[in-house]
Design a protein around this motif. Sequence first.
Motif, PDB file in Angstrom:
ATOM      1  N   THR A 178     -29.194 -10.411  44.889  1.00 33.80           N
ATOM      2  CA  THR A 178     -30.281  -9.821  44.127  1.00 33.80           C
ATOM      3  C   THR A 178     -30.432 -10.627  42.840  1.00 33.80           C
ATOM      4  O   THR A 178     -29.436 -10.960  42.199  1.00 33.80           O
ATOM      5  CB  THR A 178     -30.061  -8.312  43.855  1.00 33.80           C
ATOM      6  OG1 THR A 178     -31.180  -7.783  43.167  1.00 33.80           O
ATOM      7  CG2 THR A 178     -28.818  -8.044  43.067  1.00 33.80           C
ATOM      8  N   ARG A 191     -32.175  -2.527  40.414  1.00 33.20           N
ATOM      9  CA  ARG A 191     -32.465  -3.572  41.408  1.00 33.20           C
ATOM     10  C   ARG A 191     -31.266  -3.797  42.330  1.00 33.20           C
ATOM     11  O   ARG A 191     -31.436  -4.020  43.535  1.00 33.20           O
ATOM     12  CB  ARG A 191     -32.891  -4.869  40.722  1.00 33.20           C
ATOM     13  CG  ARG A 191     -34.270  -4.774  40.088  1.00 33.20           C
ATOM     14  CD  ARG A 191     -34.843  -6.123  39.682  1.00 33.20           C
ATOM     15  NE  ARG A 191     -34.029  -6.850  38.724  1.00 33.20           N
ATOM     16  CZ  ARG A 191     -34.071  -6.689  37.408  1.00 33.20           C
ATOM     17  NH1 ARG A 191     -34.888  -5.786  36.871  1.00 33.20           N
ATOM     18  NH2 ARG A 191     -33.307  -7.422  36.613  1.00 33.20           N
ATOM     19  N   ILE A 211     -31.360  -0.959  44.842  1.00 32.76           N
ATOM     20  CA  ILE A 211     -32.443  -1.163  45.811  1.00 32.76           C
ATOM     21  C   ILE A 211     -32.044  -2.224  46.831  1.00 32.76           C
ATOM     22  O   ILE A 211     -32.267  -2.054  48.043  1.00 32.76           O
ATOM     23  CB  ILE A 211     -33.755  -1.521  45.092  1.00 32.76           C
ATOM     24  CG1 ILE A 211     -34.267  -0.303  44.327  1.00 32.76           C
ATOM     25  CG2 ILE A 211     -34.800  -2.041  46.075  1.00 32.76           C
ATOM     26  CD1 ILE A 211     -35.371  -0.603  43.333  1.00 32.76           C
ATOM     27  N   ALA A 212     -31.420  -3.306  46.362  1.00 35.82           N
ATOM     28  CA  ALA A 212     -30.968  -4.353  47.283  1.00 35.82           C
ATOM     29  C   ALA A 212     -29.875  -3.836  48.211  1.00 35.82           C
ATOM     30  O   ALA A 212     -29.877  -4.133  49.416  1.00 35.82           O
ATOM     31  CB  ALA A 212     -30.478  -5.567  46.493  1.00 35.82           C
ATOM     32  N   GLY A 237     -31.416  -1.687  50.795  1.00 34.20           N
ATOM     33  CA  GLY A 237     -32.144  -2.509  51.758  1.00 34.20           C
ATOM     34  C   GLY A 237     -31.232  -3.131  52.791  1.00 34.20           C
ATOM     35  O   GLY A 237     -31.521  -3.090  53.993  1.00 34.20           O
ATOM     36  N   ILE A 238     -30.124  -3.690  52.344  1.00 35.94           N
ATOM     37  CA  ILE A 238     -29.212  -4.361  53.276  1.00 35.94           C
ATOM     38  C   ILE A 238     -28.502  -3.353  54.183  1.00 35.94           C
ATOM     39  O   ILE A 238     -28.359  -3.574  55.374  1.00 35.94           O
ATOM     40  CB  ILE A 238     -28.206  -5.277  52.523  1.00 35.94           C
ATOM     41  CG1 ILE A 238     -27.557  -6.272  53.476  1.00 35.94           C
ATOM     42  CG2 ILE A 238     -27.125  -4.516  51.819  1.00 35.94           C
ATOM     43  CD1 ILE A 238     -28.419  -7.423  53.837  1.00 35.94           C
ATOM     44  N   GLY A 247     -29.531  -0.108  54.766  1.00 41.84           N
ATOM     45  CA  GLY A 247     -30.524   0.649  55.524  1.00 41.84           C
ATOM     46  C   GLY A 247     -31.135  -0.117  56.686  1.00 41.84           C
ATOM     47  O   GLY A 247     -31.619   0.481  57.643  1.00 41.84           O
ATOM     48  N   SER A 248     -31.097  -1.439  56.624  1.00 39.31           N
ATOM     49  CA  SER A 248     -31.685  -2.244  57.698  1.00 39.31           C
ATOM     50  C   SER A 248     -30.740  -2.449  58.876  1.00 39.31           C
ATOM     51  O   SER A 248     -31.146  -2.960  59.916  1.00 39.31           O
ATOM     52  CB  SER A 248     -32.111  -3.610  57.149  1.00 39.31           C
ATOM     53  OG  SER A 248     -30.974  -4.377  56.786  1.00 39.31           O
ATOM     54  N   GLY A 285     -30.949   3.878  59.074  1.00 43.93           N
ATOM     55  CA  GLY A 285     -31.714   4.121  57.863  1.00 43.93           C
ATOM     56  C   GLY A 285     -31.459   5.427  57.163  1.00 43.93           C
ATOM     57  O   GLY A 285     -32.192   5.810  56.257  1.00 43.93           O
TER      58      GLY A 285
END
Length: 115
Positions: free
Chosen positions: A16, A91, A94-95, A98-99, A101-102, A108
């Motif tokens: 990030t 941030r 959030i990163a 994202g990693i 949750g994907s 998710g």
Amino acid sequence: MATIEKFNIENISFETDGLKLKGVLHSPDVKGSPVVIGSHGLYSTSNSPKQIALAEQCSRRGMAYFRFDHRGCGSSEGEFDRVTSLEARCRDLIAAAGIIGSRVDTRGRLGLFGS
């Protein structure tokens, strides 16, 4: 609720703002378990006794737990005084979401714990 005694530990790195952040995913031996993302305190790290205990207890109860070091903390990159701010920590979260949750194995389903 049954207690799960077997769980997996996986080291995960992600980026990030050009900084490499490092974390550890504790996951029960159960497919599709929800994941709690742990955000340690300002002057702490992902290796604090609280973060480790939360990871172990969540895994025993069928939930995964991702504990990571924010930028400038623990094993993540960055000089604390230069890179740490509330916005930067947001941030990082959030990163991390994202990693994690994907991933196919998390489906998710995410939660957040912060201190």
